[in-house]
Design a protein around this motif. Structure first.
Motif, PDB file in Angstrom:
ATOM      1  N   LYS A  65     -11.995  -4.921  17.455  1.00  0.00           N
ATOM      2  CA  LYS A  65     -12.603  -5.842  16.489  1.00  0.00           C
ATOM      3  C   LYS A  65     -14.019  -5.411  16.101  1.00  0.00           C
ATOM      4  CE  LYS A  65      -9.858  -9.896  17.360  1.00  0.00           C
ATOM      5  NZ  LYS A  65      -9.813 -11.314  17.671  1.00  0.00           N
ATOM      6  N   LEU A  66     -14.600  -4.458  16.858  1.00  0.00           N
ATOM      7  CA  LEU A  66     -15.922  -3.953  16.507  1.00  0.00           C
ATOM      8  C   LEU A  66     -15.851  -2.898  15.412  1.00  0.00           C
ATOM      9  CD1 LEU A  66     -17.561  -3.499  20.019  1.00  0.00           C
ATOM     10  CD2 LEU A  66     -17.990  -5.302  18.355  1.00  0.00           C
ATOM     11  N   ALA A  67     -14.687  -2.293  15.239  1.00  0.00           N
ATOM     12  CA  ALA A  67     -14.539  -1.250  14.221  1.00  0.00           C
ATOM     13  C   ALA A  67     -14.577  -1.883  12.834  1.00  0.00           C
ATOM     14  CB  ALA A  67     -13.219  -0.503  14.426  1.00  0.00           C
ATOM     15  N   PRO A  68     -15.270  -1.247  11.909  1.00  0.00           N
ATOM     16  CA  PRO A  68     -15.305  -1.810  10.553  1.00  0.00           C
ATOM     17  C   PRO A  68     -13.926  -1.756   9.915  1.00  0.00           C
ATOM     18  CG  PRO A  68     -16.350   0.336  10.592  1.00  0.00           C
ATOM     19  CD  PRO A  68     -16.020  -0.023  12.015  1.00  0.00           C
ATOM     20  N   GLN A  69     -13.635  -2.732   9.108  1.00  0.00           N
ATOM     21  CA  GLN A  69     -12.355  -2.766   8.411  1.00  0.00           C
ATOM     22  C   GLN A  69     -12.305  -1.631   7.398  1.00  0.00           C
ATOM     23  OE1 GLN A  69      -9.733  -4.831   9.016  1.00  0.00           O
ATOM     24  NE2 GLN A  69     -10.954  -5.415  10.785  1.00  0.00           N
ATOM     25  N   PRO A  70     -11.139  -1.020   7.225  1.00  0.00           N
ATOM     26  CA  PRO A  70     -11.051   0.035   6.219  1.00  0.00           C
ATOM     27  C   PRO A  70     -11.274  -0.557   4.835  1.00  0.00           C
ATOM     28  CG  PRO A  70      -8.879  -0.503   7.079  1.00  0.00           C
ATOM     29  CD  PRO A  70      -9.874  -1.267   7.897  1.00  0.00           C
ATOM     30  N   PRO A  71     -11.780   0.250   3.915  1.00  0.00           N
ATOM     31  CA  PRO A  71     -12.022  -0.282   2.569  1.00  0.00           C
ATOM     32  C   PRO A  71     -10.708  -0.655   1.890  1.00  0.00           C
ATOM     33  CG  PRO A  71     -12.305   2.083   2.603  1.00  0.00           C
ATOM     34  CD  PRO A  71     -12.107   1.652   4.017  1.00  0.00           C
ATOM     35  N   GLU A  72     -10.773  -1.688   1.083  1.00  0.00           N
ATOM     36  CA  GLU A  72      -9.588  -2.124   0.339  1.00  0.00           C
ATOM     37  C   GLU A  72      -9.612  -1.443  -1.022  1.00  0.00           C
ATOM     38  OE1 GLU A  72      -7.665  -6.177  -1.520  1.00  0.00           O
ATOM     39  OE2 GLU A  72      -9.113  -6.337   0.096  1.00  0.00           O
ATOM     40  N   ILE A  73      -8.540  -0.769  -1.332  1.00  0.00           N
ATOM     41  CA  ILE A  73      -8.437  -0.069  -2.615  1.00  0.00           C
ATOM     42  C   ILE A  73      -7.345  -0.756  -3.424  1.00  0.00           C
ATOM     43  CG2 ILE A  73      -7.887   2.108  -3.742  1.00  0.00           C
ATOM     44  CD1 ILE A  73      -8.901   3.487  -1.193  1.00  0.00           C
ATOM     45  N   ILE A  74      -7.718  -1.231  -4.594  1.00  0.00           N
ATOM     46  CA  ILE A  74      -6.762  -1.912  -5.458  1.00  0.00           C
ATOM     47  C   ILE A  74      -6.385  -0.950  -6.575  1.00  0.00           C
ATOM     48  CG2 ILE A  74      -6.396  -3.857  -7.005  1.00  0.00           C
ATOM     49  CD1 ILE A  74      -8.508  -5.368  -5.300  1.00  0.00           C
ATOM     50  N   LEU A  75      -5.108  -0.645  -6.662  1.00  0.00           N
ATOM     51  CA  LEU A  75      -4.611   0.250  -7.700  1.00  0.00           C
ATOM     52  C   LEU A  75      -3.862  -0.563  -8.745  1.00  0.00           C
ATOM     53  CD1 LEU A  75      -3.210   3.123  -5.479  1.00  0.00           C
ATOM     54  CD2 LEU A  75      -5.387   3.039  -6.663  1.00  0.00           C
ATOM     55  N   ILE A  76      -4.107  -0.255  -9.979  1.00  0.00           N
ATOM     56  CA  ILE A  76      -3.418  -0.919 -11.077  1.00  0.00           C
ATOM     57  C   ILE A  76      -2.616   0.149 -11.811  1.00  0.00           C
ATOM     58  CG2 ILE A  76      -3.682  -2.237 -13.197  1.00  0.00           C
ATOM     59  CD1 ILE A  76      -6.376  -3.223 -12.047  1.00  0.00           C
ATOM     60  N   ASP A  77      -1.334  -0.047 -11.877  1.00  0.00           N
ATOM     61  CA  ASP A  77      -0.445   0.906 -12.547  1.00  0.00           C
ATOM     62  C   ASP A  77      -0.340   0.526 -14.018  1.00  0.00           C
ATOM     63  OD1 ASP A  77       1.424   2.741 -13.269  1.00  0.00           O
ATOM     64  OD2 ASP A  77       3.047   1.919 -12.043  1.00  0.00           O
ATOM     65  N   LEU A  78      -0.880   1.365 -14.873  1.00  0.00           N
ATOM     66  CA  LEU A  78      -0.878   1.101 -16.306  1.00  0.00           C
ATOM     67  C   LEU A  78       0.110   1.999 -17.055  1.00  0.00           C
ATOM     68  CD1 LEU A  78      -4.718   0.775 -16.854  1.00  0.00           C
ATOM     69  CD2 LEU A  78      -3.064  -1.058 -16.583  1.00  0.00           C
ATOM     70  N   THR A  79       0.997   2.651 -16.342  1.00  0.00           N
ATOM     71  CA  THR A  79       1.910   3.582 -17.002  1.00  0.00           C
ATOM     72  C   THR A  79       2.877   2.886 -17.947  1.00  0.00           C
ATOM     73  OG1 THR A  79       3.384   3.494 -15.098  1.00  0.00           O
ATOM     74  CG2 THR A  79       1.802   5.309 -15.186  1.00  0.00           C
ATOM     75  N   ASP A  80       3.249   1.650 -17.708  1.00  0.00           N
ATOM     76  CA  ASP A  80       4.201   0.933 -18.559  1.00  0.00           C
ATOM     77  C   ASP A  80       3.521   0.098 -19.640  1.00  0.00           C
ATOM     78  OD1 ASP A  80       6.280   2.007 -17.129  1.00  0.00           O
ATOM     79  OD2 ASP A  80       6.430   0.281 -15.760  1.00  0.00           O
ATOM     80  N   CYS A  81       2.209   0.093 -19.692  1.00  0.00           N
ATOM     81  CA  CYS A  81       1.490  -0.696 -20.688  1.00  0.00           C
ATOM     82  C   CYS A  81       1.515   0.018 -22.032  1.00  0.00           C
ATOM     83  CB  CYS A  81       0.041  -0.906 -20.268  1.00  0.00           C
ATOM     84  SG  CYS A  81      -0.115  -1.988 -18.864  1.00  0.00           S
ATOM     85  N   PRO A  82       1.705  -0.749 -23.104  1.00  0.00           N
ATOM     86  CA  PRO A  82       1.671  -0.115 -24.430  1.00  0.00           C
ATOM     87  C   PRO A  82       0.248   0.340 -24.753  1.00  0.00           C
ATOM     88  CG  PRO A  82       1.819  -2.483 -24.645  1.00  0.00           C
ATOM     89  CD  PRO A  82       1.933  -2.181 -23.181  1.00  0.00           C
ATOM     90  N   ASP A  83       0.193   1.351 -25.607  1.00  0.00           N
ATOM     91  CA  ASP A  83      -1.122   1.827 -26.050  1.00  0.00           C
ATOM     92  C   ASP A  83      -1.780   0.735 -26.865  1.00  0.00           C
ATOM     93  OD1 ASP A  83      -0.712   4.224 -24.859  1.00  0.00           O
ATOM     94  OD2 ASP A  83       0.064   5.217 -26.663  1.00  0.00           O
ATOM     95  N   GLU A  84      -3.090   0.843 -27.008  1.00  0.00           N
ATOM     96  CA  GLU A  84      -3.828  -0.125 -27.805  1.00  0.00           C
ATOM     97  C   GLU A  84      -3.428   0.035 -29.270  1.00  0.00           C
ATOM     98  OE1 GLU A  84      -8.048  -0.426 -27.355  1.00  0.00           O
ATOM     99  OE2 GLU A  84      -7.914   0.107 -25.242  1.00  0.00           O
ATOM    100  N   PRO A  85      -3.297  -1.061 -29.966  1.00  0.00           N
ATOM    101  CA  PRO A  85      -2.998  -0.931 -31.399  1.00  0.00           C
ATOM    102  C   PRO A  85      -4.158  -0.277 -32.130  1.00  0.00           C
ATOM    103  CG  PRO A  85      -3.423  -3.211 -30.821  1.00  0.00           C
ATOM    104  CD  PRO A  85      -3.434  -2.437 -29.547  1.00  0.00           C
ATOM    105  N   GLU A  86      -3.837   0.426 -33.186  1.00  0.00           N
ATOM    106  CA  GLU A  86      -4.887   1.086 -33.970  1.00  0.00           C
ATOM    107  C   GLU A  86      -5.680   0.020 -34.710  1.00  0.00           C
ATOM    108  OE1 GLU A  86      -3.516   4.217 -36.465  1.00  0.00           O
ATOM    109  OE2 GLU A  86      -2.210   5.001 -34.890  1.00  0.00           O
ATOM    110  N   LYS A  87      -6.976   0.287 -34.823  1.00  0.00           N
ATOM    111  CA  LYS A  87      -7.859  -0.661 -35.512  1.00  0.00           C
ATOM    112  C   LYS A  87      -7.792  -0.381 -37.018  1.00  0.00           C
ATOM    113  CE  LYS A  87     -11.029  -1.199 -31.705  1.00  0.00           C
ATOM    114  NZ  LYS A  87     -12.391  -1.071 -31.238  1.00  0.00           N
ATOM    115  N   GLU A  88      -7.762  -1.468 -37.782  1.00  0.00           N
ATOM    116  CA  GLU A  88      -7.771  -1.334 -39.240  1.00  0.00           C
ATOM    117  C   GLU A  88      -9.205  -1.371 -39.734  1.00  0.00           C
ATOM    118  OE1 GLU A  88      -5.229  -4.090 -41.172  1.00  0.00           O
ATOM    119  OE2 GLU A  88      -3.624  -3.794 -39.731  1.00  0.00           O
ATOM    120  N   ASP A  89      -9.494  -0.589 -40.765  1.00  0.00           N
ATOM    121  CA  ASP A  89     -10.847  -0.578 -41.322  1.00  0.00           C
ATOM    122  C   ASP A  89     -11.105  -1.737 -42.217  1.00  0.00           C
ATOM    123  OD1 ASP A  89     -11.709   1.657 -39.998  1.00  0.00           O
ATOM    124  OD2 ASP A  89     -10.818   2.986 -41.492  1.00  0.00           O
TER     125      ASP A  89
END
Length: 89
Positions: A65-89
């Protein structure tokens, strides 16, 4: 109801002595445990080897219990996300 809780000191070392005894030594600091181990040489002879205890409660001599907790790494998988829509001028 009369259960005595287990107490785990901060540091625990194990040593084998010239007389064949293998003993553990506890301390609130690593130096305190080492001083107790070295004092036992008067009764058991020279220390052949020593190390920090590793078991279910200790990792290399330190209470887990004296050992520091390992860091928490949060990964977000964005491979299935659609690309951003193109902006209109």
């Amino acid at each position: 109801m009369n259960e005595v809780p287990e107490v785990f000191p901060a540091y625990r070392l194990v040593a084998e002595f010239a007389d064949g005894q293998r003993l553990t030594f506890d301390g609130l600091t690593e130096q305190q445990a080492q001083d107790r181990m070295e004092a036992a040489q008067a009764q058991h002879g020279d220390i052949c080897w020593y190390d920090g205890v590793t078991d279910q409660h200790y990792e290399n001599g330190k209470y887990y219990k004296l050992a520091p907790q390992p860091p928490e790494i949060i990964l977000i998988d964005l491979t299935d996300c659609p690309d951003e829509p193109e902006k209109e001028d």
